[in-house]
Each structure stands twice: as structure tokens, then as C-alpha cells.
Enzyme design. Structure first.
Site, PDB file in Angstrom:
ATOM      1  N   GLN A 126      29.418  -2.804 -20.233  1.00  0.00           N
ATOM      2  CA  GLN A 126      30.496  -2.599 -20.246  1.00  0.00           C
ATOM      3  C   GLN A 126      31.290  -2.616 -21.977  1.00  0.00           C
ATOM      4  O   GLN A 126      32.135  -2.352 -22.277  1.00  0.00           O
ATOM      5  CB  GLN A 126      31.883  -2.447 -18.560  1.00  0.00           C
ATOM      6  N   ILE A 127      30.871  -4.323 -21.186  1.00  0.00           N
ATOM      7  CA  ILE A 127      31.853  -4.969 -22.195  1.00  0.00           C
ATOM      8  C   ILE A 127      30.799  -4.735 -24.327  1.00  0.00           C
ATOM      9  O   ILE A 127      31.742  -4.700 -24.636  1.00  0.00           O
ATOM     10  CB  ILE A 127      31.346  -6.703 -22.468  1.00  0.00           C
ATOM     11  N   SER A 181       7.835  -1.975   2.665  1.00  0.00           N
ATOM     12  CA  SER A 181       8.749  -2.900   3.292  1.00  0.00           C
ATOM     13  C   SER A 181       8.046  -3.227   5.016  1.00  0.00           C
ATOM     14  O   SER A 181       8.432  -4.797   5.446  1.00  0.00           O
ATOM     15  CB  SER A 181      10.161  -2.160   3.619  1.00  0.00           C
ATOM     16  N   GLU A 194       8.968  -7.732  -4.383  1.00  0.00           N
ATOM     17  CA  GLU A 194       9.373  -9.330  -3.337  1.00  0.00           C
ATOM     18  C   GLU A 194      10.118  -8.473  -2.279  1.00  0.00           C
ATOM     19  O   GLU A 194      10.911  -9.480  -0.940  1.00  0.00           O
ATOM     20  CB  GLU A 194       9.629 -10.387  -4.220  1.00  0.00           C
ATOM     21  N   GLY A 195      10.508  -7.772  -1.668  1.00  0.00           N
ATOM     22  CA  GLY A 195      11.035  -7.929  -0.444  1.00  0.00           C
ATOM     23  C   GLY A 195      12.487  -6.910  -0.608  1.00  0.00           C
ATOM     24  O   GLY A 195      13.376  -7.601  -1.232  1.00  0.00           O
ATOM     25  N   SER A 203      16.964  -5.754  -1.196  1.00  0.00           N
ATOM     26  CA  SER A 203      18.001  -6.678  -0.338  1.00  0.00           C
ATOM     27  C   SER A 203      17.781  -6.185   1.215  1.00  0.00           C
ATOM     28  O   SER A 203      18.585  -7.642   1.508  1.00  0.00           O
ATOM     29  CB  SER A 203      19.310  -5.959  -0.977  1.00  0.00           C
ATOM     30  N   GLU A 204      17.820  -5.059   1.770  1.00  0.00           N
ATOM     31  CA  GLU A 204      17.668  -4.668   2.990  1.00  0.00           C
ATOM     32  C   GLU A 204      16.969  -5.156   3.759  1.00  0.00           C
ATOM     33  O   GLU A 204      17.108  -5.745   5.700  1.00  0.00           O
ATOM     34  CB  GLU A 204      17.109  -3.060   3.516  1.00  0.00           C
ATOM     35  N   GLU A 246       0.630  -1.427  -0.166  1.00  0.00           N
ATOM     36  CA  GLU A 246       0.201  -0.322  -0.335  1.00  0.00           C
ATOM     37  C   GLU A 246       1.126   1.247   0.299  1.00  0.00           C
ATOM     38  O   GLU A 246       2.005   1.155   0.966  1.00  0.00           O
ATOM     39  CB  GLU A 246      -0.713  -0.102   1.426  1.00  0.00           C
TER      40      GLU A 246
END
Ligand code: CAA
Length: 381
Positions: free
Chosen positions: A336-337, A132, A363-364, A366-367, A127
Site C-alpha cells: 500500500q505504501i 489438517s 505446518e498447520g 491458522s485455524e 496426503e
């Protein structure tokens, strides 16, 4: 530990890769650029059993295992991140909780068509004020006779533009905090259900992200998924499975970018020789290949844990954290390549780079994954 796909999984991988290369890939660029929901591709995916991979056949699914599900999401995301997440949401955020918490009537009515690809689902948890902190949601569900009356707003709902069924999380008593949250199966055609704006995004532009609004939406009590107050656990345990799907999506996006980078490095000549002959490029490719394998193994380990143990919260969070961050590094190096060509739309790595970014967020974040992992390490391990 013996790590090898079985014959059924290998056949599935080959079949899905063929479908991805022949049907999904040719329209992936247009899907992204025009933000078109790939309706026809999803219909065909449903016919192949890819909308309910791990759902038993008696409930409309393909009756395969969780590693097979990872293979499907990876192979599709290898060519199109949008299609990958559409399938991931339908499989793990919609079919899975109905399998786990639904009764037979709900499975008959909702799961069968969702798993068979006749209908599409979305997961309405987030919402405006509850991202989080999912337990802070404000959508309410008031009991009224044999119905519940729902009011509230959801945001960033993947598949929201095209879903026929939403799993909606609402509170029967806001004062109870997470213990008031209850899950509902909501047919999108019901009175009081409406879509808000269709979001324009950095990547995964084909996945139909929208707001949902519920105004005096009357839902039969028979459509409640699980018990009153059990909804937060429904959401959290469902997201454990969803995170395996997003880890697989991240691996697929990174794999697609990696393959393009290898091909380009062999073909592109500078200073009179292919750039693949330069040690700098070789080191990039070596790092990309190693990290990809590590992420895939963590993801399959989480899938294996899901198949063999009741809780797989830790393994799913680790797989999602590592794979999504790996996808940033790998797609970045793929750009970059490619040098200047990597920055223009004509080359696919630009799309992979943008698509990878969301895997660290939805879905959450990294923290949040780190919070879940640390909690497990400190308190549950
Ligand atoms: N499985 C089962 N139960 C769980 C659980 C799990 N994985 N995680 C927590 N619970 C239970 C706890 O045991 C606890 O139960 P009791 O009340 O019986 O003790 C209860 O839930 C509350 O747990 P917490 O106190 O740990 O809850 P919290 O409010 O601190 O939140 C959190 C924990 C990990 C931060 C959680 O809010 C979270 O995961 N937030 C991120 C939300 C998220 O991922 N949103 C994604 C939206 S969907 C999406 O992105 C889909 C898409 O479009 C692609």
C-alpha cells in the site's frame, strides 16, 4: 525477564545478514520468477552451518541454540522466503526429529550429512486426503521380514524436488488410526520412490514443492524412526519445532517488506514532499514496526521454551499464528505504501506479499493453530 541476544547470537546475525545480502538477495527475484531451486546457495549455507544450526557439532551441525536457529531463518527470509523455508524444513522438520528419535547408527548415516548440508531433507506427512487431519493418512507400511514395504502418495512436499532423504509417515495398521502411524527415514534413490508433479505456486516459488509416490518401496526396518505406532507423536512434536521456524520465516519476510517500505516512504515524493511526512504513512509504519517486534518476541519466547521445557506446543502455535498473520498485514501495508509500484514485479514488496501468504497455511493453518492453542488453554493449562 532479560531480553537481549548474546555476543555469539549477535555475531551470527551479522554474519548471516551479510551472506543474505551478498549471496541470497541478488538471486532472490530470479529464484522466485523462474521457480529455480537455489542449489548453490543451499550448498554455501551448509558450509556456514546453516543447514543444522541447533544440531550438536558431533553430528555435523553448528551446535548453536534454538534462538540462533530463529535468527538464521529470519535473516535469510528477510531477503528470500524460498531459501528461508528450504532451510527451515531441513533444520526443524528433518534434522530435529532424527536428533530426538534417531539412534546413533541413524544419526551417523542420515543426520550427519543432512546437518552438514551435504544432503537435503524433506518431511512427507501430507496426503491428498490428509492435510489438517494428518492422522487420516493412507500410506501403508507392511512388515516383511527385515523390511517394511511402503505404498502411498504424498503432496505439497517442500524440498521434495531436491531432497536426498525423506521422513515418511505411513501406517502399519490403518484400523489403529493415529496409533498405527510410523515414521521412516527414506533415501530418495531407493527403488519405488518417485516424484510427481512440481507444483506452481503463488509464492515461495524456489522451494521445490512436489508430490511423492511410493510403490512397493522396500525400507530396511533399521530405517524406522522411533517405534511402530509412535509416528504421529514424532510428526506432532516435530511440527511444534517447525512452527517456530515458520514463525521466524514470517518475521523475516515482514521485516524485509518493512525495510523496503521505510526506504520508499523516505524517497517517494507526492504533493511536494516525501510521503513519510504524511501522518497516514507514519501510522502504517508505526503499526508495522510494533507488530514485527511483538511477533519476534513471541517467536523467541517459543524458542526459549523449546530450550528449557519438554513441551512447547502452546508457545510454538501462538508464535506461528501471530507471526504469520502479522506478515499478511505488514506485507499488505508495504504494498500500500508503494502504491502502484508495489503491485509490479520490479519492486520486491510484491514478492514479499505473495511469499507471506503460505506462512498461514503450511505446518498447520491458522485455524489448526487456534485449535491447538484452545485445547491447551482448556485442557492442559
Ligand atoms: N507433541 C506430542 N504429542 C502430541 C502432540 C504434540 N504436539 N499433539 C498431539 N499429540 C499426541 C496426543 O497426546 C495424542 O496422544 P495419545 O494417543 O497418547 O493420547 C495423539 O497425539 C493424538 O492427538 P490428538 O487427538 O490431539 O490428534 P488429532 O488427530 O485430533 O490432531 C491436530 C491434532 C492438532 C489437528 C493435528 O492433526 C495437526 O497438527 N494437524 C495439522 C497438520 C500439519 O501441521 N500439517 C503440516 C504438514 S507439514 C508441512 O507443511 C511442511 C512443509 O512442507 C513446510
Amino acid at each position: 525477564m532479560y531480553i537481549q541476544l548474546n555476543d555469539e547470537q549477535k555475531m551470527l546475525r551479522d554474519e548471516v545478514r551479510r551472506f543474505a545480502d551478498e549471496v541470497v538477495k541478488p538471486i532472490a527475484k530470479e529464484t522466485d520468477e523462474k521457480g529455480i531451486f537455489p542449489t548453490d546457495v543451499i550448498r554455501q549455507a551448509g558450509e556456514m552451518g546453516l543447514t543444522g544450526v541447533a544440531v550438536p557439532e558431533e553430528w555435523g551441525g553448528a551446535g548453536m541454540d534454538v534462538i540462533s536457529y530463529c535468527i538464521v531463518v529470519e535473516e535469510i527470509s528477510r531477503v528470500c522466503g524460498s531459501t528461508g523455508v528450504i532451510l527451515s524444513v531441513n533444520n526443524s522438520l528433518v534434522c530435529d526429529p532424527i536428533m530426538k528419535f534417531g539412534n546413533d547408527e541413524q544419526k551417523e548415516l542420515f543426520l550427519k550429512p543432512l546437518a552438514a548440508g551435504e544432503k537435503l531433507g524433506c518431511f512427507a506427512l501430507t496426503e491428498p486426503g490428509a492435510g489438517s487431519d494428518a492422522a487420516a493418512l493412507r500410506t501403508t507400511a507392511r512388515r516383511d521380514g527385515d523390511d517394511y514395504v511402503l505404498n502411498g502418495n504424498k503432496v505439497f512436499i517442500t524440498n521434495g524436488t531436491h531432497a536426498d532423504v525423506a521422513i515418511v509417515f505411513a501406517s502399519v495398521d490403518l484400523a489403529l488410526g493415529h496409533k498405527g502411524i510410523t515414521a521412516f527415514l527414506v533415501p530418495a534413490e531407493i527403488d519405488g520412490y518417485s516424484h510427481g508433479i512440481h507444483e506452481y505456486k503463488l509464492g515461495v516459488n524456489g522451494s521445490g514443492t512436489t508430490e511423492l509416490a511410493f510403490e512397493d518401496m522396500r525400507i530396511p526396518a533399521a530405517f524406522r524412526l522411533g517405534e511402530e505406532g509412535e509416528g504421529f507423536k514424532v510428526a506432532m512434536s516435530t511440527l511444534d519445532g517447525g512452527r517456530i521456524g515458520i514463525a521466524s520465516q514470517a518475521v523475516g519476510i515482514a521485516q524485509g517488506a518493512f525495510e523496503e517500505a521505510v526506504q520508499y516512504a523516505k524517497e517517494r515524493e507526492q504533493f511536494g514532499k516525501p510521503i513519510s511526512s504524511f501522518q497516514a504513512i507514519q501510522h502504517y509504519l508505526a503499526d508495522m514496526s510494533t507488530e514485527l517486534d511483538a511477533a519476534r518476541l513471541l517467536t523467541w519466547k517459543a524458542a526459549w521454551t523449546k530450550m528449557n521445557r519438554k513441551r512447547f506446543t502452546l508457545e510454538a502455535a501462538q508464535a506461528k499464528l501471530y507471526s504469520s498473520e502479522m506478515a499478511q498485514r505488514v506485507t499488505n501495508l508495504a504494498v500500500q505504501i508503494h502504491g502502484g509500484y508495489g503491485y509490479i514485479r520490479e519492486y520486491n514488496v510484491e514478492r514479499y506479499f505473495r511469499d507471506a501468504r503460505i506462512t498461514e497455511i503450511y505446518e498447520g493453518t491458522s485455524e489448526i493453530q487456534k485449535m491447538v492453542i484452545a485445547n491447551w488453554v482448556l485442557n492442559q493449562g
